[in-house]
Design a protein around this motif. Structure first.
Motif, PDB file in Angstrom:
ATOM      1  N   ILE A  11      11.031  37.708  36.160  1.00  0.00           N
ATOM      2  CA  ILE A  11      10.887  37.945  34.516  1.00  0.00           C
ATOM      3  C   ILE A  11       9.925  37.072  33.926  1.00  0.00           C
ATOM      4  O   ILE A  11      10.431  36.123  34.127  1.00  0.00           O
ATOM      5  CB  ILE A  11      12.030  38.319  33.863  1.00  0.00           C
ATOM      6  N   VAL A  12       8.825  37.878  33.416  1.00  0.00           N
ATOM      7  CA  VAL A  12       7.787  37.128  32.916  1.00  0.00           C
ATOM      8  C   VAL A  12       8.395  37.467  31.235  1.00  0.00           C
ATOM      9  O   VAL A  12       8.359  38.186  31.105  1.00  0.00           O
ATOM     10  CB  VAL A  12       7.198  37.099  33.496  1.00  0.00           C
ATOM     11  N   GLU A  13       8.564  36.149  30.292  1.00  0.00           N
ATOM     12  CA  GLU A  13       8.724  36.026  28.820  1.00  0.00           C
ATOM     13  C   GLU A  13       8.116  36.097  27.750  1.00  0.00           C
ATOM     14  O   GLU A  13       7.338  34.668  28.082  1.00  0.00           O
ATOM     15  CB  GLU A  13      10.276  35.815  28.049  1.00  0.00           C
ATOM     16  N   THR A  14       7.576  36.772  27.180  1.00  0.00           N
ATOM     17  CA  THR A  14       6.764  37.207  26.407  1.00  0.00           C
ATOM     18  C   THR A  14       6.130  37.231  24.790  1.00  0.00           C
ATOM     19  O   THR A  14       7.368  38.098  24.586  1.00  0.00           O
ATOM     20  CB  THR A  14       4.773  37.941  26.772  1.00  0.00           C
ATOM     21  N   THR A  15       5.949  36.112  24.216  1.00  0.00           N
ATOM     22  CA  THR A  15       6.363  36.221  22.832  1.00  0.00           C
ATOM     23  C   THR A  15       4.660  36.405  22.315  1.00  0.00           C
ATOM     24  O   THR A  15       3.596  35.799  22.550  1.00  0.00           O
ATOM     25  CB  THR A  15       6.483  34.751  21.814  1.00  0.00           C
ATOM     26  N   SER A  16       4.662  37.152  21.109  1.00  0.00           N
ATOM     27  CA  SER A  16       3.523  37.924  20.962  1.00  0.00           C
ATOM     28  C   SER A  16       3.501  37.880  18.663  1.00  0.00           C
ATOM     29  O   SER A  16       4.739  38.190  18.860  1.00  0.00           O
ATOM     30  CB  SER A  16       2.764  38.909  21.102  1.00  0.00           C
ATOM     31  N   LEU A  17       2.757  37.570  18.502  1.00  0.00           N
ATOM     32  CA  LEU A  17       2.302  37.104  17.317  1.00  0.00           C
ATOM     33  C   LEU A  17       1.386  38.531  16.739  1.00  0.00           C
ATOM     34  O   LEU A  17       0.208  39.099  17.443  1.00  0.00           O
ATOM     35  CB  LEU A  17       0.853  36.359  17.195  1.00  0.00           C
ATOM     36  N   VAL A  18       2.048  40.029  16.270  1.00  0.00           N
ATOM     37  CA  VAL A  18       2.392  41.237  15.862  1.00  0.00           C
ATOM     38  C   VAL A  18       1.795  41.465  14.296  1.00  0.00           C
ATOM     39  O   VAL A  18       2.519  40.700  13.537  1.00  0.00           O
ATOM     40  CB  VAL A  18       3.197  42.239  16.487  1.00  0.00           C
ATOM     41  N   THR A  19       0.988  42.169  14.081  1.00  0.00           N
ATOM     42  CA  THR A  19       0.091  42.173  13.136  1.00  0.00           C
ATOM     43  C   THR A  19      -0.122  44.089  12.519  1.00  0.00           C
ATOM     44  O   THR A  19      -0.295  44.736  13.741  1.00  0.00           O
ATOM     45  CB  THR A  19      -1.148  41.990  12.443  1.00  0.00           C
ATOM     46  N   ARG A  20       0.929  44.864  11.727  1.00  0.00           N
ATOM     47  CA  ARG A  20       1.006  46.209  11.147  1.00  0.00           C
ATOM     48  C   ARG A  20       0.562  46.553  10.007  1.00  0.00           C
ATOM     49  O   ARG A  20       0.342  45.746   9.334  1.00  0.00           O
ATOM     50  CB  ARG A  20       2.411  46.785  11.972  1.00  0.00           C
ATOM     51  N   SER A  21       0.424  47.717  10.553  1.00  0.00           N
ATOM     52  CA  SER A  21      -0.456  48.661   8.956  1.00  0.00           C
ATOM     53  C   SER A  21       0.329  49.568   9.322  1.00  0.00           C
ATOM     54  O   SER A  21      -0.178  50.277  10.278  1.00  0.00           O
ATOM     55  CB  SER A  21      -1.529  48.128   8.853  1.00  0.00           C
ATOM     56  N   ALA A  22       0.710  50.130   7.963  1.00  0.00           N
ATOM     57  CA  ALA A  22       1.167  51.398   7.998  1.00  0.00           C
ATOM     58  C   ALA A  22       2.603  51.928   9.282  1.00  0.00           C
ATOM     59  O   ALA A  22       2.077  53.069   9.309  1.00  0.00           O
ATOM     60  CB  ALA A  22       0.256  52.412   7.910  1.00  0.00           C
ATOM     61  N   GLY A  23       2.878  50.582  10.047  1.00  0.00           N
ATOM     62  CA  GLY A  23       3.943  50.765  10.959  1.00  0.00           C
ATOM     63  C   GLY A  23       3.239  51.031  12.087  1.00  0.00           C
ATOM     64  O   GLY A  23       3.957  51.158  13.379  1.00  0.00           O
ATOM     65  N   LYS A  24       1.636  50.560  12.390  1.00  0.00           N
ATOM     66  CA  LYS A  24       1.084  50.445  13.660  1.00  0.00           C
ATOM     67  C   LYS A  24       0.593  49.526  13.838  1.00  0.00           C
ATOM     68  O   LYS A  24      -0.027  48.549  13.116  1.00  0.00           O
ATOM     69  CB  LYS A  24      -0.632  51.434  13.043  1.00  0.00           C
ATOM     70  N   VAL A  25       0.139  48.828  14.752  1.00  0.00           N
ATOM     71  CA  VAL A  25      -0.039  47.675  15.549  1.00  0.00           C
ATOM     72  C   VAL A  25      -1.774  47.939  15.640  1.00  0.00           C
ATOM     73  O   VAL A  25      -2.197  48.723  15.537  1.00  0.00           O
ATOM     74  CB  VAL A  25       0.345  47.526  16.396  1.00  0.00           C
ATOM     75  N   VAL A  26      -1.885  46.800  14.760  1.00  0.00           N
ATOM     76  CA  VAL A  26      -3.474  46.503  14.141  1.00  0.00           C
ATOM     77  C   VAL A  26      -3.862  45.042  15.148  1.00  0.00           C
ATOM     78  O   VAL A  26      -5.125  45.866  16.074  1.00  0.00           O
ATOM     79  CB  VAL A  26      -3.485  45.790  12.929  1.00  0.00           C
ATOM     80  N   SER A  27      -3.341  44.080  15.610  1.00  0.00           N
ATOM     81  CA  SER A  27      -3.149  43.343  16.528  1.00  0.00           C
ATOM     82  C   SER A  27      -2.544  42.880  17.276  1.00  0.00           C
ATOM     83  O   SER A  27      -1.541  42.434  16.555  1.00  0.00           O
ATOM     84  CB  SER A  27      -3.900  41.723  15.920  1.00  0.00           C
TER      85      SER A  27
END
Length: 345
Positions: free
Chosen positions: A180-196
């Protein structure tokens, strides 16, 4: 075979620069507790589909210590030397270490670490501030969330010959288990959708377990020959078996090795080391030591000797890895034997 293993340096015998560097690394470990691996170029804006993975082995304390640089940095392995400088960079509270030899100011550290700032990022100290190993560069990025996910690491199938079974008969010795690889990401959302979505850290939470199949020969095995490994663990590579390639990278590595005079055992040794070092993630980056890529070269830029595309091309990274094993240990199998005994190479 000459003994390539270096003696562990004592703190008393270290020169002032090395002592300073070790002190900085130890200090950074205190603030890095619980952090995984930061990805190269992590902070650049990306689409949700572009999700690089980074990794290191975290299945036993010795492997964690080796991967975090507590051994290899002090011994100068993977290309690090007394002139290498370590600078800590923190983004939204998460940390990584940037390696370099010509740092002048904050901007030079971010450039060498492939860290691209967003327009609204807050950086402290300023980009023109001179740096030393005691400098901690802090970047605050608004509007992001930290999210964690897991990804499967497929296990390999390894076949080993035995005279305990009739010729041609096979028997499963060990059942395979995915890692198992555990990955942590920095997520940006706009209007409930993932922008990056930018991968921040990723590590091998659980190593895969190879499926081992015994293949009968029906004849007595010849006495094994010494591999002459650098740490005296010559028996570790005595019977590596034959590994079935899994995935594009392993398929290429297998063909390349056999086409260039290497053996099945060399391929098996390659798969073992790379799996434990990076989980076969091309952009694996160690936050504590700055080690990079499939072979966790230290620093990653050392792999430029194998090709200018060393940061993204798995073939270039593997060619550097094999060259490193041959130069430092005399063979890939000797490097494997050293890794088994020391949890690093």
């Amino acid at each position: 075979m000459a003994n390539h293993r270096r003696k562990r340096a004592s703190i008393i015998s270290m020169d002032r620069h090395v002592l300073t560097r070790v002190t900085a690394v130890i200090a950074s470990l205190a603030v890095l507790a619980g952090v995984g691996l930061a990805s190269r170029g992590l902070y650049q804006t990306s689409t949700p589909e572009a999700k690089p993975i980074t990794s290191y082995s975290a299945t036993d304390p010795d492997a964690v210590a080796a991967s975090r640089g507590e051994t290899r940095d002090l011994l100068g392995k993977r290309g690090a030397n007394a002139n290498t400088t370590y600078i800590t960079v923190k983004v939204n509270g998460k940390s990584r270490t940037i390696l370099g030899t010509n740092f002048t100011d904050v901007k030079s550290v971010l450039d060498q670490g492939d860290i691209t700032l967003d327009p609204n990022d807050t950086v402290s100290p300023s980009l023109t501030t001179k740096v030393s190993e005691s400098t901690v560069i802090t970047i605050e990025r608004a509007g992001t969330q930290v999210e964690t996910a897991e990804k499967k690491i497929p296990y390999n199938v390894v076949k080993k010959k035995t005279d305990a079974l009739p010729a041609g008969q096979e028997k499963v010795q060990t059942e395979g288990k995915d890692g198992i690889v555990e990955t942590t990401s920095l997520v940006t959302r706009s209007a409930g959708k993932v922008v990056s979505s930018n991968v921040f850290t990723s590590y091998v939470k659980k190593d895969p377990v190879n499926k081992v199949i015994l293949v009968g020969t029906g004849i007595a095995s010849a006495p094994s020959q010494s591999t002459g490994s650098s740490n005296g663990a010559s028996d570790a590579a005595a019977d590596l078996g034959t590994t079935v390639p899994a995935g594009e990278m392993q398929e290429w590595a297998h063909k390349y090795l056999l086409d260039n005079g290497y053996s099945e055992a060399d391929f098996t040794a390659t798969v073992f080391i790379v799996t434990h070092e990076s989980g076969w993630q091309v952009n694996a980056t160690n936050p504590y030591s700055g080690a990079y890529g499939l072979p966790q070269a230290l620093p990653g830029s050392k792999m430029v000797s194998a090709g200018a595309d060393w940061a993204t091309n798995y073939q270039t990274q593997l060619k550097w890895f094999w060259s490193y094993c041959n130069q430092r240990y005399g063979s890939i199998q000797n490097a494997y034997a050293y890794w088994v005994a020391n949890k690093t190479y």
